[in-house]
Design a protein around this motif. Structure first.
Motif, mmCIF file in Angstrom:
data_model
loop_
_atom_site.group_PDB
_atom_site.id
_atom_site.type_symbol
_atom_site.label_atom_id
_atom_site.label_comp_id
_atom_site.label_asym_id
_atom_site.label_seq_id
_atom_site.Cartn_x
_atom_site.Cartn_y
_atom_site.Cartn_z
ATOM 1 N N ARG A 35 0.810 -1.213 0.000
ATOM 2 C CA ARG A 35 0.000 0.000 0.000
ATOM 3 C C ARG A 35 0.849 1.270 0.000
ATOM 4 O O ARG A 35 0.458 2.286 -0.581
ATOM 5 C CB ARG A 35 -0.921 0.017 1.217
ATOM 6 C CG ARG A 35 -2.022 -1.038 1.193
ATOM 7 C CD ARG A 35 -2.925 -0.854 2.406
ATOM 8 N NE ARG A 35 -3.919 -1.919 2.510
ATOM 9 C CZ ARG A 35 -4.861 -1.961 3.453
ATOM 10 N NH1 ARG A 35 -4.912 -1.002 4.385
ATOM 11 N NH2 ARG A 35 -5.731 -2.956 3.481
ATOM 12 N N VAL A 36 1.999 1.216 0.656
ATOM 13 C CA VAL A 36 2.833 2.423 0.744
ATOM 14 C C VAL A 36 3.959 2.421 -0.276
ATOM 15 O O VAL A 36 4.779 3.350 -0.303
ATOM 16 C CB VAL A 36 3.411 2.592 2.169
ATOM 17 C CG1 VAL A 36 2.300 2.736 3.191
ATOM 18 C CG2 VAL A 36 4.325 1.434 2.530
ATOM 19 N N GLY A 37 4.020 1.373 -1.108
ATOM 20 C CA GLY A 37 5.014 1.336 -2.169
ATOM 21 C C GLY A 37 6.426 1.092 -1.688
ATOM 22 O O GLY A 37 7.387 1.656 -2.227
ATOM 23 N N ARG A 38 6.596 0.264 -0.661
ATOM 24 C CA ARG A 38 7.922 -0.054 -0.139
ATOM 25 C C ARG A 38 8.065 -1.559 -0.002
ATOM 26 O O ARG A 38 7.064 -2.298 0.057
ATOM 27 C CB ARG A 38 8.152 0.597 1.229
ATOM 28 C CG ARG A 38 8.301 2.106 1.174
ATOM 29 C CD ARG A 38 9.634 2.497 0.514
ATOM 30 N NE ARG A 38 9.873 3.915 0.593
ATOM 31 C CZ ARG A 38 9.433 4.816 -0.287
ATOM 32 N NH1 ARG A 38 8.697 4.398 -1.320
ATOM 33 N NH2 ARG A 38 9.728 6.094 -0.160
ATOM 34 N N ALA A 39 9.294 -2.035 0.043
ATOM 35 C CA ALA A 39 9.549 -3.456 0.224
ATOM 36 C C ALA A 39 9.219 -3.842 1.663
ATOM 37 O O ALA A 39 9.404 -3.044 2.582
ATOM 38 C CB ALA A 39 11.015 -3.772 -0.077
ATOM 39 N N PRO A 40 8.718 -5.068 1.879
ATOM 40 C CA PRO A 40 8.412 -5.511 3.249
ATOM 41 C C PRO A 40 9.616 -5.397 4.189
ATOM 42 O O PRO A 40 9.448 -5.091 5.377
ATOM 43 C CB PRO A 40 7.980 -6.964 3.057
ATOM 44 C CG PRO A 40 7.444 -7.012 1.652
ATOM 45 C CD PRO A 40 8.323 -6.078 0.869
ATOM 46 N N SER A 41 10.810 -5.652 3.680
ATOM 47 C CA SER A 41 12.010 -5.576 4.532
ATOM 48 C C SER A 41 12.231 -4.149 5.036
ATOM 49 O O SER A 41 12.653 -3.940 6.180
ATOM 50 C CB SER A 41 13.238 -6.052 3.755
ATOM 51 O OG SER A 41 13.441 -5.266 2.591
#
Length: 481
Positions: A35-41
């Motif tokens: 949703r925020v456009g970032r990798a889970p890590s």
């Protein structure tokens, strides 16, 4: 370093709030990351407090979670579990935790709350024991020697403290001259503190500051000049003092507090002008400095030692001696030969019976100052001295200079003269043989042992202060909503 630690702590708290809100809404980490456009890590590092998110990222996360951005920055924790996890994270990143050689670990979701509470109780006990480390007498003496060496290297003059005093006096529009009690109150108000006089101040304190409510508590004794305790207490706040972690830091803070208080009560500019004018007239007098600024003789003598070498080119020495003969405070940059122990410590040593600081106790005239020349193995010195009384007994306070500098002072024509060879035991530490032979086997004094002789140095962050008394006092006097 302090700012970095605070930033880390905030990042931990923010990360825990994000995780708690995400879990509460049943959103998986990967889903929120998408949703925020970032990798889970990357999001995982934010939740674990390993990375401080930018404001734009906080806004995106808040929008994805359906909460205002302020909810992620709220000062209170969302629940007890999150509060404990944040507290443990902070402990693991603290210098004390690292000193134990324990590697920080990820707090698993399955760790019982009881385990978290137990770990936090243990870390709290470690912190308490660390705060209450005792300084051995040898450690205290070494710290005192190091501090005195610093003072000597700077001629007992600290420009940054003088500037701080000037800034405070300018802030209250002080016109110059003596600092009145009203002006001291104005300084407190300028710094955001209110003054409260009480009759039950803890006996181990001169004042107590309530940082939560910006209150300064002082003893309700009208006979005592409140300016000193007010300014010394405020000085620690102005100088940003934190709880001392070593005995040396405690001593340094105390010196800075006393110095700044003295610089406020006897401002440098006016005092230096008066002292230079007195030097031109060859009429320097500690009594005149005391009377001009309405301070104690000790404050005037201390202040003179701050200014004499830097502004008048006069090396000096200062001594404070208890009526028992024990040196309690000392400073010199004129090469006077103070008695020392094997480490070089002066405080705690017996002052020579022939020095001005001891002779004055036998002088009947307590109204006029006492002057004396003393011939020592290191040259001749001239001293002026007074006796002041306190709850700890009588103390002599003396300022001395080399013979060549005596010409600048009132009292240089004194006929009083003694010879001191305190480095030689027969000077005064050992009685004359004739006297000793008559009484050696006929005397048995009952020693009044000082209680501090058999004890280690006081414990705690503020040595000698009963913190339980202080906390109970603050609890009793805190304003009630």
């Amino acid at each position: 370093m302090l700012l970095d630690d605070e930033t880390d702590a905030d990042a931990i708290a923010v990360g825990r709030r994000i995780r708690a809100l995400r879990t509460e809404r049943g959103i998986r980490l990967a889903e929120l990351a998408e949703r925020v456009g970032r990798a889970p890590s990357q999001l995982s590092m934010i939740e674990n407090g390993r990375r401080e998110p930018r404001l734009s990222m906080l806004r995106a996360i808040a929008q994805a979670l359906g909460v205002p951005t302020d909810a992620l920055l709220a000062p209170e924790e969302l629940d007890e579990r999150s509060r404990m996890e944040v507290a443990l994270e902070r402990e693991m990143r603290s210098p004390r935790f690292r000193e134990l050689g324990i590697e920080p670990f990820r707090i698993p979701k399955g760790m019982p709350d009881e385990a978290l509470r137990a770990i936090l109780r243990l870390t709290g006990e470690i912190d308490r024991l660390t705060d209450e480390r005792q300084a051995t007498p040898e450690e205290a003496r070494r710290a005192n020697i190091e501090l005195r060496a610093l003072m000597r290297s700077q001629d007992n003059h600290f420009p940054h403290l003088e500037q701080t005093a000037r800034d405070l006096l300018r802030a209250i529009d002080h016109p110059g001259g003596p600092l009145t009690q009203r002006a001291a109150s104005d300084i407190a108000a300028h710094l955001g503190f209110t003054l409260h006089y009480v009759s039950d101040l803890p006996s181990s304190t001169r004042s107590v500051v309530d940082l939560k409510h910006r209150r300064l508590y002082l003893p309700n004794r009208v006979s005592r000049d409140p300016r000193g305790p007010i300014l010394q207490a405020l000085a620690s706040r102005v100088l940003g003092h934190a709880e001392p972690s070593t005995y040396g830091e405690f001593l340094r803070q105390r010196v800075e507090q006393n110095y700044l208080a003295g610089a406020l009560m006897i401002p440098e500019e006016g005092a230096v002008a008066a002292l230079r004018e007195a030097k031109e007239r060859r009429a320097i007098s500690i009594e005149d400095l005391r009377d001009a600024y309405a301070v104690s003789y000790e404050t005037a003598a201390h202040r003179f030692s701050n200014l004499a070498t830097r502004h008048l080119d006069i090396p000096v020495h200062f001594l404070k001696v208890h009526e028992s003969g024990t040196i309690t405070k000392a400073y010199e940059n004129d090469d006077v030969n103070f008695p020392t122990d094997r480490l070089g410590s002066i405080e705690g040593q017996m002052c020579c019976r022939h020095w001005t600081s001891r002779v004055i106790f036998d002088v009947e005239d307590h109204f006029n100052p006492y002057y004396q020349y003393t011939d020592t193995g290191n040259g001749t010195y001239w001293c002026t001295a007074r006796v002041e009384h306190s709850s700890q007994g009588a103390h002599s306070l003396s300022i001395g200079v080399r013979f060549d500098d005596t010409k600048w002072f009132v009292g240089r024509d004194t006929p009083n003269r003694r010879v001191s060879r305190h480095a030689v035991e027969t000077c005064c530490r050992r009685p004359p043989e004739e006297l000793a032979s008559r009484w050696r086997d006929g005397a048995w004094p009952n020693v009044a042992t000082p209680r501090t002789l058999l004890a280690t140095l006081p414990t705690g962050s503020f040595p000698g202060v009963d913190t339980t008394d202080v906390y109970e006092f603050l609890e009793a006097h805190a304003p009630r909503n």
